[in-house]
Design a protein around this motif. Structure first.
Motif, PDB file in Angstrom:
ATOM      1  N   GLY A  11       0.721  -1.311  -0.006  1.00 21.41           N
ATOM      2  CA  GLY A  11       0.088  -0.036   0.045  1.00 21.41           C
ATOM      3  C   GLY A  11       0.889   1.295   0.009  1.00 21.41           C
ATOM      4  O   GLY A  11       0.393   2.451  -0.434  1.00 21.41           O
ATOM      5  N   LEU A  12       1.988   1.214   0.457  1.00 20.00           N
ATOM      6  CA  LEU A  12       2.728   2.375   0.606  1.00 20.00           C
ATOM      7  C   LEU A  12       3.290   2.896  -0.918  1.00 20.00           C
ATOM      8  O   LEU A  12       3.786   3.876  -0.884  1.00 20.00           O
ATOM      9  CB  LEU A  12       4.022   2.197   1.390  1.00 20.00           C
ATOM     10  CG  LEU A  12       3.978   2.212   3.042  1.00 20.00           C
ATOM     11  CD1 LEU A  12       5.062   1.963   3.671  1.00 20.00           C
ATOM     12  CD2 LEU A  12       3.328   3.511   3.399  1.00 20.00           C
ATOM     13  N   LEU A  14       1.638   3.665  -3.206  1.00 17.30           N
ATOM     14  CA  LEU A  14       0.902   4.955  -3.423  1.00 17.30           C
ATOM     15  C   LEU A  14       1.545   6.034  -3.015  1.00 17.30           C
ATOM     16  O   LEU A  14       1.250   7.280  -3.367  1.00 17.30           O
ATOM     17  CB  LEU A  14      -0.562   4.658  -3.195  1.00 17.30           C
ATOM     18  CG  LEU A  14      -1.415   4.059  -4.273  1.00 17.30           C
ATOM     19  CD1 LEU A  14      -2.930   3.901  -3.762  1.00 17.30           C
ATOM     20  CD2 LEU A  14      -1.277   4.466  -5.521  1.00 17.30           C
ATOM     21  N   LEU A  15       1.929   6.066  -1.683  1.00 24.74           N
ATOM     22  CA  LEU A  15       2.447   7.242  -1.018  1.00 24.74           C
ATOM     23  C   LEU A  15       3.309   8.265  -1.790  1.00 24.74           C
ATOM     24  O   LEU A  15       3.207   9.409  -1.707  1.00 24.74           O
ATOM     25  CB  LEU A  15       3.154   7.010   0.297  1.00 24.74           C
ATOM     26  CG  LEU A  15       3.596   8.003   1.026  1.00 24.74           C
ATOM     27  CD1 LEU A  15       2.400   8.790   1.605  1.00 24.74           C
ATOM     28  CD2 LEU A  15       4.285   7.696   2.342  1.00 24.74           C
ATOM     29  N   LEU A  18       1.365  10.634  -3.923  1.00 19.68           N
ATOM     30  CA  LEU A  18       0.593  11.766  -3.092  1.00 19.68           C
ATOM     31  C   LEU A  18       1.174  13.095  -3.092  1.00 19.68           C
ATOM     32  O   LEU A  18       2.110  13.238  -3.263  1.00 19.68           O
ATOM     33  CB  LEU A  18       0.294  11.459  -1.837  1.00 19.68           C
ATOM     34  CG  LEU A  18      -0.483   9.701  -1.729  1.00 19.68           C
ATOM     35  CD1 LEU A  18      -0.575   9.816  -0.458  1.00 19.68           C
ATOM     36  CD2 LEU A  18      -1.922  10.106  -2.423  1.00 19.68           C
ATOM     37  N   GLU A  38      -0.984   7.543   7.246  1.00 17.69           N
ATOM     38  CA  GLU A  38      -0.560   7.141   5.957  1.00 17.69           C
ATOM     39  C   GLU A  38      -1.207   6.326   5.085  1.00 17.69           C
ATOM     40  O   GLU A  38      -1.767   6.477   4.041  1.00 17.69           O
ATOM     41  CB  GLU A  38       0.995   6.539   6.013  1.00 17.69           C
ATOM     42  CG  GLU A  38       2.173   7.412   6.309  1.00 17.69           C
ATOM     43  CD  GLU A  38       3.272   6.809   6.690  1.00 17.69           C
ATOM     44  OE1 GLU A  38       3.334   5.593   5.732  1.00 17.69           O
ATOM     45  OE2 GLU A  38       4.400   7.254   7.257  1.00 17.69           O
ATOM     46  N   THR A  41      -4.721   8.177   4.403  1.00 18.10           N
ATOM     47  CA  THR A  41      -4.407   9.180   2.960  1.00 18.10           C
ATOM     48  C   THR A  41      -4.370   8.322   1.738  1.00 18.10           C
ATOM     49  O   THR A  41      -4.760   8.736   0.864  1.00 18.10           O
ATOM     50  CB  THR A  41      -3.134   9.872   3.233  1.00 18.10           C
ATOM     51  OG1 THR A  41      -3.265  10.505   4.511  1.00 18.10           O
ATOM     52  CG2 THR A  41      -2.828  10.881   2.127  1.00 18.10           C
ATOM     53  N   GLN A  42      -3.598   7.145   1.598  1.00 19.19           N
ATOM     54  CA  GLN A  42      -3.606   6.280   0.470  1.00 19.19           C
ATOM     55  C   GLN A  42      -4.756   5.868   0.058  1.00 19.19           C
ATOM     56  O   GLN A  42      -5.119   5.848  -0.986  1.00 19.19           O
ATOM     57  CB  GLN A  42      -2.643   5.217   0.917  1.00 19.19           C
ATOM     58  CG  GLN A  42      -1.153   5.662   0.925  1.00 19.19           C
ATOM     59  CD  GLN A  42      -0.238   4.593   1.220  1.00 19.19           C
ATOM     60  OE1 GLN A  42      -0.323   3.385   0.892  1.00 19.19           O
ATOM     61  NE2 GLN A  42       0.502   4.816   2.268  1.00 19.19           N
ATOM     62  N   TYR A  45      -6.873   8.431  -1.479  1.00 15.75           N
ATOM     63  CA  TYR A  45      -6.495   8.854  -3.079  1.00 15.75           C
ATOM     64  C   TYR A  45      -7.018   7.675  -3.743  1.00 15.75           C
ATOM     65  O   TYR A  45      -7.499   7.929  -4.920  1.00 15.75           O
ATOM     66  CB  TYR A  45      -4.791   8.647  -2.882  1.00 15.75           C
ATOM     67  CG  TYR A  45      -4.368   9.176  -3.975  1.00 15.75           C
ATOM     68  CD1 TYR A  45      -4.138  10.397  -4.293  1.00 15.75           C
ATOM     69  CD2 TYR A  45      -3.779   8.241  -5.041  1.00 15.75           C
ATOM     70  CE1 TYR A  45      -3.449  10.920  -5.594  1.00 15.75           C
ATOM     71  CE2 TYR A  45      -3.247   8.450  -6.304  1.00 15.75           C
ATOM     72  CZ  TYR A  45      -2.976   9.873  -6.557  1.00 15.75           C
ATOM     73  OH  TYR A  45      -2.425  10.068  -7.789  1.00 15.75           O
ATOM     74  N   GLN A  54      -6.750  -1.610  -4.979  1.00 15.45           N
ATOM     75  CA  GLN A  54      -5.985  -0.822  -4.455  1.00 15.45           C
ATOM     76  C   GLN A  54      -6.442  -0.475  -3.012  1.00 15.45           C
ATOM     77  O   GLN A  54      -6.122  -0.542  -1.844  1.00 15.45           O
ATOM     78  CB  GLN A  54      -5.332   0.463  -4.749  1.00 15.45           C
ATOM     79  CG  GLN A  54      -4.157   0.980  -4.012  1.00 15.45           C
ATOM     80  CD  GLN A  54      -2.852  -0.113  -3.625  1.00 15.45           C
ATOM     81  OE1 GLN A  54      -2.588  -0.922  -4.567  1.00 15.45           O
ATOM     82  NE2 GLN A  54      -2.257  -0.006  -2.669  1.00 15.45           N
ATOM     83  N   LEU A  58      -5.948  -1.332   0.955  1.00 14.02           N
ATOM     84  CA  LEU A  58      -5.550  -0.900   2.094  1.00 14.02           C
ATOM     85  C   LEU A  58      -6.554  -0.776   2.815  1.00 14.02           C
ATOM     86  O   LEU A  58      -6.090  -0.581   4.293  1.00 14.02           O
ATOM     87  CB  LEU A  58      -5.751   0.783   1.467  1.00 14.02           C
ATOM     88  CG  LEU A  58      -4.477   0.909   0.436  1.00 14.02           C
ATOM     89  CD1 LEU A  58      -4.644   2.230  -0.476  1.00 14.02           C
ATOM     90  CD2 LEU A  58      -3.125   1.186   1.314  1.00 14.02           C
TER      91      LEU A  58
END
Length: 131
Positions: A11-12, A14-15, A18, A38, A41-42, A45, A54, A58
């Motif tokens: 999942g990170l 996507l960070l 952002l 975090e 937020t993802q 998004y 995704q 998440l």
């Protein structure tokens, strides 16, 4: 805990895409709260961009964080990671010294690059200790 790590790490990805303002919000928190923020937020998004696959991943990661993450446990994991990275740097230094002793320029250059990469990974791990 392994499913948490793989889901969370996936999942990170996507960070990085952002906006900086969203990433900055997560930096004001530490430990599990920062991890939750975090992922949230993802998730926001992913929802905004219609990425259902995704979003589902998440949601699982967020649930795992809520159910299993403790600040102390997270700190221990990060400290263990730093120790592993320190050991890797020591290995890479030894390999570089061996290459230098053999005097082969190509091998020396290769080992220098590996050492630099290990040092960068160590610095990232150390930086995470304060997050």
């Amino acid at each position: 805990m392994k499913s948490f790590s793989s889901s969370y790490l996936f999942g990170l990805l996507l960070l990085c895409s952002l906006p900086a303002s969203h990433a900055a919000e997560a930096n004001t928190l530490t430990g599990c709260a920062a991890k939750r923020q975090e992922v949230q937020t993802q998730l926001d998004y992913a929802r905004a961009h219609g990425n259902k696959a995704q979003e589902a991943k998440l949601k699982i990661a967020l649930k795992q964080i809520s159910n299993h993450c403790t600040d102390e446990g997270l700190r221990r994991e990060r400290e263990t990671d730093v120790k592993k990275k320190e050991n890797k740097v020591a290995e890479r230094k030894a390999e570089l010294e061996k290459a230098q002793a053999n005097g082969k320029p190509k091998k020396i250059t290769q080992q220098q690059k590996k050492l630099q990469k290990a040092e960068a990974e160590l610095q990232k791990a150390k930086d995470k200790l304060s997050q």
